[in-house]
Write an enzyme that holds these catalytic residues in place. Structure first.
Site, PDB file in Angstrom:
ATOM      1  N   GLY A 155      -3.689  -3.875   6.598  1.00 12.45           N
ATOM      2  CA  GLY A 155      -2.560  -3.578   7.478  1.00 12.45           C
ATOM      3  C   GLY A 155      -2.777  -2.310   8.263  1.00 12.45           C
ATOM      4  O   GLY A 155      -3.576  -1.449   7.886  1.00 12.45           O
ATOM      5  N   SER A 194       0.855  -1.190   0.000  1.00  8.54           N
ATOM      6  CA  SER A 194       0.000   0.000   0.000  1.00  8.54           C
ATOM      7  C   SER A 194       0.888   1.236   0.000  1.00  8.54           C
ATOM      8  O   SER A 194       1.769   1.363   0.844  1.00  8.54           O
ATOM      9  CB  SER A 194      -0.889  -0.024   1.245  1.00  8.54           C
ATOM     10  N   ASP A 230     -13.456  -1.583   4.201  1.00  5.57           N
ATOM     11  CA  ASP A 230     -12.400  -1.652   5.223  1.00  5.57           C
ATOM     12  C   ASP A 230     -13.008  -1.112   6.531  1.00  5.57           C
ATOM     13  O   ASP A 230     -13.589  -1.886   7.311  1.00  5.57           O
ATOM     14  CB  ASP A 230     -11.190  -0.832   4.742  1.00  5.57           C
ATOM     15  N   GLU A 249     -11.395   0.694  -2.509  1.00  5.98           N
ATOM     16  CA  GLU A 249     -11.541   0.423  -1.075  1.00  5.98           C
ATOM     17  C   GLU A 249     -12.150   1.620  -0.351  1.00  5.98           C
ATOM     18  O   GLU A 249     -11.693   2.751  -0.512  1.00  5.98           O
ATOM     19  CB  GLU A 249     -10.156   0.084  -0.506  1.00  5.98           C
ATOM     20  N   LYS A 293      -3.407   5.412  -2.519  1.00  8.00           N
ATOM     21  CA  LYS A 293      -4.408   6.181  -1.778  1.00  8.00           C
ATOM     22  C   LYS A 293      -4.935   7.291  -2.677  1.00  8.00           C
ATOM     23  O   LYS A 293      -4.153   7.949  -3.393  1.00  8.00           O
ATOM     24  CB  LYS A 293      -3.767   6.789  -0.523  1.00  8.00           C
ATOM     25  N   LYS A 344      -9.128  -6.739   8.946  1.00  8.65           N
ATOM     26  CA  LYS A 344      -8.014  -6.351   9.819  1.00  8.65           C
ATOM     27  C   LYS A 344      -8.323  -6.900  11.200  1.00  8.65           C
ATOM     28  O   LYS A 344      -9.411  -6.625  11.739  1.00  8.65           O
ATOM     29  CB  LYS A 344      -7.878  -4.828   9.907  1.00  8.65           C
ATOM     30  N   LYS A 373      -1.530  -0.821  -4.134  1.00  9.89           N
ATOM     31  CA  LYS A 373      -2.705  -0.032  -3.763  1.00  9.89           C
ATOM     32  C   LYS A 373      -2.240   1.393  -3.602  1.00  9.89           C
ATOM     33  O   LYS A 373      -1.213   1.647  -2.967  1.00  9.89           O
ATOM     34  CB  LYS A 373      -3.247  -0.616  -2.467  1.00  9.89           C
ATOM     35  N   ASP A 376      -7.541   3.155  -2.564  1.00 10.82           N
ATOM     36  CA  ASP A 376      -8.151   3.216  -1.228  1.00 10.82           C
ATOM     37  C   ASP A 376      -8.423   4.675  -0.894  1.00 10.82           C
ATOM     38  O   ASP A 376      -7.506   5.496  -0.898  1.00 10.82           O
ATOM     39  CB  ASP A 376      -7.202   2.601  -0.184  1.00 10.82           C
TER      40      ASP A 376
HETATM   41  O1  OSB Z   1      -6.802   2.051   5.051  1.00 12.78           O
HETATM   42  O2  OSB Z   1      -5.775   0.227   4.789  1.00 12.78           O
HETATM   43  C1  OSB Z   1      -5.820   1.355   5.258  1.00 12.78           C
HETATM   44  C2  OSB Z   1      -2.470   2.251   6.870  1.00 12.78           C
HETATM   45  C3  OSB Z   1      -2.919   2.862   8.005  1.00 12.78           C
HETATM   46  C4  OSB Z   1      -4.264   2.988   8.230  1.00 12.78           C
HETATM   47  C5  OSB Z   1      -5.183   2.526   7.292  1.00 12.78           C
HETATM   48  C6  OSB Z   1      -4.751   1.893   6.150  1.00 12.78           C
HETATM   49  C7  OSB Z   1      -3.371   1.785   5.915  1.00 12.78           C
HETATM   50  C8  OSB Z   1      -2.783   1.192   4.727  1.00 12.78           C
HETATM   51  C9  OSB Z   1      -1.402   0.592   4.818  1.00 12.78           C
HETATM   52  O3  OSB Z   1      -3.323   1.228   3.650  1.00 12.78           O
HETATM   53  C10 OSB Z   1      -1.402  -0.774   5.338  1.00 12.78           C
HETATM   54  C11 OSB Z   1      -0.030  -1.288   5.707  1.00 12.78           C
HETATM   55  O4  OSB Z   1       0.881  -1.225   4.875  1.00 12.78           O
HETATM   56  O5  OSB Z   1       0.127  -1.765   6.841  1.00 12.78           O
HETATM   57 MG    MG Z   2      -8.100   0.902   3.830  1.00 14.40          MG
END
Ligand code: OSB
Ligand code: MG
Length: 368
Positions: free
Chosen positions: A291, A136, A239, A214, A164, A263, A162, A189
């Site tokens: 994550g 991500s 999520d 997402e 953002k 998660k 992924k 996401d």
């Molecule tokens: O929305 O999935 C998410 C990180 C912190 C909080 C929310 C998210 C994320 C990530 C990264 O997308 C996930 C990771 O690499 O641990």
């Molecule tokens: Mg997410």
């Protein structure tokens, strides 16, 4: 087992690169490590994944510690427990606070796996030898920088990426990525940055052959997600909206998503995560493991969970070195050609690196 001592450690880990989402930037991760010891001396570890500020869910590091100290630890200490599935029942008088509950339940699962002489993956019912993972990527200063980063991750072998998105940082960024990497397994996401008023932008994303979108809409709105899903070709992945088996059941019934991100912390622990996995499997909803920028213990738990059969899409569990100069476990989590080997040793399958942990520790409190 009967827990006789629980230690909570507050640690702070500098990140190799800041992580930016639609709601802000994290450049160091503070977290709580939970060390639980039962009457026979077996030690289990859990990780509290809440951030310092409540932008992702309402929990924070401080609310987690408050829940642990004032409610959850007193419920568990000196109580006879036969199976970790009992923990969520013991905690049922405490509303929500999923990340706090999960942190301590994770330590109990670790002890249970060690005492039954099986890997945590096996204890959960997983049987994959290796899991497929993606990465991500946070919002970057320029689209060129983002594309360079993505190319680097593909070269390292990650199976999907992924990125953002947020309003004003979406269609044109994805168009630029697709122009250079037309076949990249790609998803986006939004961390709930849009509303149904943005239908036009969200529908434009359908043109880019994305694996999924997402959490585009509000955290508590599976109704609008269902409306949106009917207007999109691309599957929606929920999520933030899924905090329990019941949330998952309702989202599936309404048609709010085609994919689910599970998660462990967000849903209150491994037992609930597995129930959601099973429900999605029965309903032909593919899942993947999300994550929370976890340190090694949380990462090890994610790997064990991902060994379950319906985790058919690459998750966000990247290798330790993607995030940390030094992780808190040995060996660190290594990704080879986009895969992580699921450890077969009893328990989480990694050893705690106490030298690194001691160096990162801000404070420690012991409960007996
Ligand atoms: O929305 O999935 C998410 C990180 C912190 C909080 C929310 C998210 C994320 C990530 C990264 O997308 C996930 C990771 O690499 O641990
Ligand atoms: Mg997410």
């Amino acid at each position: 087992m009967k827990l006789e001592q629980i230690t909570v450690r507050h640690i702070k880990m500098p990140m190799k690169a800041p992580f930016t989402t639609s709601f802000g930037t994290i450049d160091e991760k503070e977290l709580l490590l939970i060390e639980a010891i039962d009457q026979s001396g077996t030690k289990g570890w859990g990780e509290a994944v809440a951030f310092v500020a409540p932008w992702y869910t309402e929990e924070t590091l401080k609310t987690t510690w408050h829940m642990l100290e004032d409610f959850l630890i007193p419920i568990l200490l000196h109580k006879e427990v036969e199976h970790p599935d009992e923990i969520s029942v013991l905690f049922s008088s405490i509303r929500r606070n999923c990340m706090a509950k999960s942190s301590i339940e994770g330590a109990v699962w670790d002890i249970y796996a060690q005492q039954t002489k099986q890997s945590l993956a096996k204890a959960l019912g997983g049987n994959k030898e290796k899991i497929e993972v993606g990465v991500s990527v946070g919002i970057q200063s320029s689209t060129e920088a983002l594309i360079d980063l993505l190319k680097g991750h593909v070269k390292k072998g990650y199976k999907r990426v992924k990125v953002k998105i947020k309003p004003g940082h979406d269609v044109e960024v994805i168009r630029a990525i697709r122009a250079e990497m037309p076949d990249l397994p790609l998803m986006v996401d939004a961390n709930s940055a849009y509303s149904l008023n943005d239908m036009d932008v969200l529908q434009q994303l359908d043109a880019f052959n994305l694996l999924m979108i997402e959490q585009p809409l509000a955290v508590d709105d599976i109704v609008d997600h269902a409306k949106l899903q009917r207007k999109l070709k691309t599957p929606i992945c929920l999520d933030e909206s899924i905090t329990s088996f019941e949330d998952a059941r309702k989202a599936i019934e309404l048609g709010s998503c085609g994919v689910m991100n599970i998660k462990i912390g967000r849903v209150g622990g491994l037992t609930e995560a597995r129930r959601i996995h099973d429900l999605c499997k029965e309903n032909n909803i593919p899942v993947w493991c999300g994550g929370m920028l976890e340190a090694g213990i949380g990462r090890a738990h994610n790997i064990a969970l991902t060994s379950l059969s319906n985790f058919v899409l690459p998750g966000d569990t990247a290798g330790s070195s993607h995030y940390w100069y030094e992780d808190i476990i040995t060996p660190e989590v290594i990704v080879e050609d986009g895969y992580i080997h699921v450890p077969q040793k009893a328990g989480i399958g990694y050893t705690l690196n106490m030298k690194v942990i001691d160096k990162l520790t801000i404070s420690t409190k012991v409960y007996q």
